[in-house]
Design a protein around this motif. Structure first.
Motif, PDB file in Angstrom:
ATOM      1  N   SER A 447       0.823  -1.215   0.000  1.00 58.29           N
ATOM      2  CA  SER A 447       0.000   0.000   0.000  1.00 58.29           C
ATOM      3  C   SER A 447       0.854   1.260   0.000  1.00 58.29           C
ATOM      4  O   SER A 447       0.484   2.278  -0.607  1.00 58.29           O
ATOM      5  CB  SER A 447      -0.940   0.005   1.209  1.00 58.29           C
ATOM      6  OG  SER A 447      -0.207  -0.034   2.420  1.00 58.29           O
ATOM      7  N   GLN A 448       2.020   1.216   0.660  1.00 61.75           N
ATOM      8  CA  GLN A 448       2.879   2.395   0.717  1.00 61.75           C
ATOM      9  C   GLN A 448       3.563   2.705  -0.619  1.00 61.75           C
ATOM     10  O   GLN A 448       4.176   3.760  -0.778  1.00 61.75           O
ATOM     11  CB  GLN A 448       3.931   2.262   1.826  1.00 61.75           C
ATOM     12  CG  GLN A 448       4.856   1.073   1.687  1.00 61.75           C
ATOM     13  CD  GLN A 448       4.370  -0.116   2.490  1.00 61.75           C
ATOM     14  OE1 GLN A 448       3.159  -0.270   2.681  1.00 61.75           O
ATOM     15  NE2 GLN A 448       5.282  -0.953   2.964  1.00 61.75           N
ATOM     16  N   ASP A 449       3.431   1.775  -1.588  1.00 65.10           N
ATOM     17  CA  ASP A 449       3.993   2.033  -2.920  1.00 65.10           C
ATOM     18  C   ASP A 449       3.057   2.896  -3.767  1.00 65.10           C
ATOM     19  O   ASP A 449       3.468   3.415  -4.803  1.00 65.10           O
ATOM     20  CB  ASP A 449       4.253   0.714  -3.660  1.00 65.10           C
ATOM     21  CG  ASP A 449       5.313  -0.122  -2.967  1.00 65.10           C
ATOM     22  OD1 ASP A 449       6.260   0.472  -2.418  1.00 65.10           O
ATOM     23  OD2 ASP A 449       5.188  -1.374  -2.960  1.00 65.10           O
ATOM     24  N   PHE A 450       1.801   3.019  -3.340  1.00 67.43           N
ATOM     25  CA  PHE A 450       0.810   3.785  -4.098  1.00 67.43           C
ATOM     26  C   PHE A 450       0.494   5.110  -3.404  1.00 67.43           C
ATOM     27  O   PHE A 450       0.502   5.198  -2.180  1.00 67.43           O
ATOM     28  CB  PHE A 450      -0.486   2.983  -4.258  1.00 67.43           C
ATOM     29  CG  PHE A 450      -0.357   1.767  -5.127  1.00 67.43           C
ATOM     30  CD1 PHE A 450      -0.483   1.865  -6.498  1.00 67.43           C
ATOM     31  CD2 PHE A 450      -0.092   0.522  -4.566  1.00 67.43           C
ATOM     32  CE1 PHE A 450      -0.366   0.741  -7.306  1.00 67.43           C
ATOM     33  CE2 PHE A 450       0.024  -0.608  -5.361  1.00 67.43           C
ATOM     34  CZ  PHE A 450      -0.107  -0.493  -6.740  1.00 67.43           C
ATOM     35  N   ILE A 451       0.205   6.112  -4.203  1.00 62.39           N
ATOM     36  CA  ILE A 451      -0.257   7.399  -3.685  1.00 62.39           C
ATOM     37  C   ILE A 451      -1.512   7.782  -4.453  1.00 62.39           C
ATOM     38  O   ILE A 451      -1.519   7.793  -5.692  1.00 62.39           O
ATOM     39  CB  ILE A 451       0.795   8.502  -3.860  1.00 62.39           C
ATOM     40  CG1 ILE A 451       2.048   8.198  -3.042  1.00 62.39           C
ATOM     41  CG2 ILE A 451       0.232   9.872  -3.460  1.00 62.39           C
ATOM     42  CD1 ILE A 451       3.199   9.142  -3.312  1.00 62.39           C
TER      43      ILE A 451
END
Length: 583
Positions: A447-451
């Motif tokens: 999830s932290q790879d997406f913004i």
């Protein structure tokens, strides 16, 4: 009518000053003897006797009022501005400009991250504030000359210029990035906007530089006029039923609250300046002519409302439509530019990493600390050798070396949504968990790879047509204001005045991760029933045909083949897919 320019006064303006000083009974004597500003400075007690003003008390009152003018006469300054030419500002405004609190605006970029995309966008909040002060003075002075019955006083004019000059004092580093992106994440429980900081910074500026005496010397009444200035910077929205909420001026002067920041319809000198200035520095055409607005602006009473409003000539509706179109165009092409937003997100990420060590977010509680917080914090982090700032420093190095997060695409929901930070975090988790067929099993996406970045675009009044709140007058009756409906103007005007765009970025930059992330994004749009991304047929040609309402009309009719015929392995290979993107 500027007090500091009293030597330029006509006989009528001199008599107006007498009226404001409670000496209106002597206007006839001054007219009879042709006393103008240039002769006022030489007036003595003997001259007053010769004018048949013989009572000593009356003579002393008149002479005292004249001495006040001598005391406040100071030297203004002329600035050579690339937008408005040579502009002259009041001596009190110069005292404000020459303070550390105002000078910090030299080090805050007007357009934040847009400078990394548009090389010409190097202008700052300092020059914009000078421009707004100048235009505020031009508009209120034009109204005063055009409609003397409005009884706009010299202190009214000075207060309006003061508010225009100080309206952006509260902006943080990289302007809207600070209060729009950084503070909500750094301090999620705090409802803070730059307008709040502007009011606090203005109080701090006045106290820290001992300006109260100078303000009174130049004819301002404290605390009333300082309240008025702060109210004009951040006016409260009004309706027909709303009781008058302001202390600085009464309802008879309600139109003054529409000059610097217009909460009624968004037409104000702040926008006039930044449309012209931003367009100039961005290299984008500005179709709105603010000088025509100044020529035709009048104050009228609107039926059914207690307040008076600034209105425009009926023939000026297209100029105002151009103004709102210019606003939307600047947002699409510059302020919300895909790369601009990526860079601002990355700067915000770097600030968040640095915040626990540099305490950037706590500066909003202390105006002395906030005075020292400018765009220079970018270089402070970038050039530091502290191990604590290593992560933040790396993000900023990636910006300077153009190693940016990648935009996967843009989509829209069927209906606009109230998007919260929790909802965005949930979407980022969903993106990571989306499991498209033919996915890359050797690629791990978290999830932290997406913004997810939600963009709100409108014409200045959310989903409403801003022209609905504008009132016009015609040349046959300058006093009556009326509304012009959209169907009276043109059938070519838009049906909708707001839209919500949802952009998704990926922090990973390697080719395999980006291909996988793109398919996750398309699958997520399908699951969410959002619109098909523009290049969805290219990113995931094996997915888009599975969504019936995503098919192009030619696909539905069986013309020119279909995406179903496209083999995934051939999309970027020697035989390229012929995908019809537009009807």
């Amino acid at each position: 009518m500027d007090l500091w320019k009293y030597r330029e006064w006509t006989v009528d303006q001199t008599c107006q000053y007498l009226e404001e000083q409670g000496l209106g009974e002597w206007q006839a004597k001054f007219r009879e003897n042709n006393i103008s500003g240039v002769t006022l400075q030489y007036l003595t007690e003997q001259h007053l006797k010769d004018m048949d003003i013989r009572q000593i008390g009356d003579s002393l009152k008149i002479l005292d009022s004249i001495r006040k003018l001598w005391q406040i006469t100071g030297q203004g300054k002329v600035f050579n501005d690339p937008i408005h030419g040579h502009i002259e500002l009041h001596p009190l405004l110069i005292k404000i400009i020459d303070t550390p609190q105002f000078q910090r605006l030299r080090n805050i970029k007007q357009l934040g991250g847009a400078y990394f995309v548009y090389p010409g966008a190097s202008h700052n909040r300092f020059e914009h504030s000078l421009g707004v002060a100048y235009l505020a003075g031009e508009l209120v002075d034009a109204l005063s000359r055009r409609q003397p019955e409005l009884q706009i006083s010299p202190s009214d004019i000075l207060c309006v210029q003061f508010a225009g000059l100080c309206h952006d004092l509260g902006h943080g580093p990289f302007s809207h990035l600070f209060d729009g992106k950084f503070i909500p994440k750094a301090r999620p429980g705090v409802n803070w906007k730059h307008e709040d900081a502007t009011v606090k910074m203005l109080d701090h500026l006045v106290e820290r530089n001992n300006l109260r005496e100078a303000m009174e010397q130049y004819g301002l009444e404290l605390p009333r006029d300082l309240d008025f200035i702060k109210e004009m910077i951040h006016p409260k929205a009004l309706t027909k039923e709303t009781p008058w909420p302001h202390k600085g001026r009464g309802q008879e002067k309600s139109f003054l609250y529409e000059i610097v920041s217009n909460s009624t319809n968004g037409i104000d000198v702040d926008k006039f300046d930044y449309f012209a200035r931003d367009s100039h520095h961005l290299g984008i055409q500005n179709n709105f002519d603010h000088r025509r607005f100044l020529k035709f602006a009048r104050v009228c009473e609107v039926d059914g409302e207690k307040q008076k409003h600034i209105c425009s000539r009926d023939k000026e509706e297209w100029n105002l439509i151009d103004m709102f179109n210019t606003r939307t165009g600047l947002h699409r092409r510059a302020y919300q530019h895909t790369v601009t937003k990526i860079i601002e997100i990355m700067i915000s990420d770097a600030f968040l990493k640095a915040d626990q060590f540099m305490k950037l977010s706590t500066a909003i509680d202390d105006m002395e600390a906030y005075t020292k917080l400018t765009d220079h914090v970018f270089e402070q982090i970038l050039n530091s050798s502290s191990a604590d700032l290593a992560e933040a420093r790396q993000i900023l190095r990636n910006i300077t070396c153009r190693r940016l997060y990648k935009c996967l695409g843009q989509t829209q929901a069927n209906e606009p949504m109230e998007v919260t930070q929790e909802m965005i975090q949930s979407w980022e988790t969903e993106l990571a968990q989306a499991d498209p067929p033919h996915s890359f099993h050797d690629v791990s996406l978290q999830s932290q790879d997406f913004i997810v970045n939600v963009i709100e675009l409108d014409y200045g009044m959310k989903e409403k047509d801003p022209i609905d709140n504008v009132r016009f007058y015609c040349k046959n009756d300058l006093t009556k204001a009326y509304q012009i409906r959209k169907d009276q103007v043109s059938k070519l005007l838009p049906e909708h005045f707001a839209e919500q765009l949802i952009r998704v970025y990926c922090k990973k930059r390697d080719k395999k991760s980006l291909e996988a992330a793109g398919k996750h994004f398309v699958k997520w749009c399908m699951d969410r029933n959002f619109s098909k991304p523009q290049d969805g047929d290219i990113i995931a040609p094996e997915l888009t045909p599975l969504k019936p309402n995503w098919l192009n009309s030619s696909d539905k009719d069986g013309e020119h083949g279909s995406c179903k015929d496209v083999k995934p392995g051939k999309v970027n290979g020697p035989t390229k897919a012929k995908t019809k993107l537009f009807k």
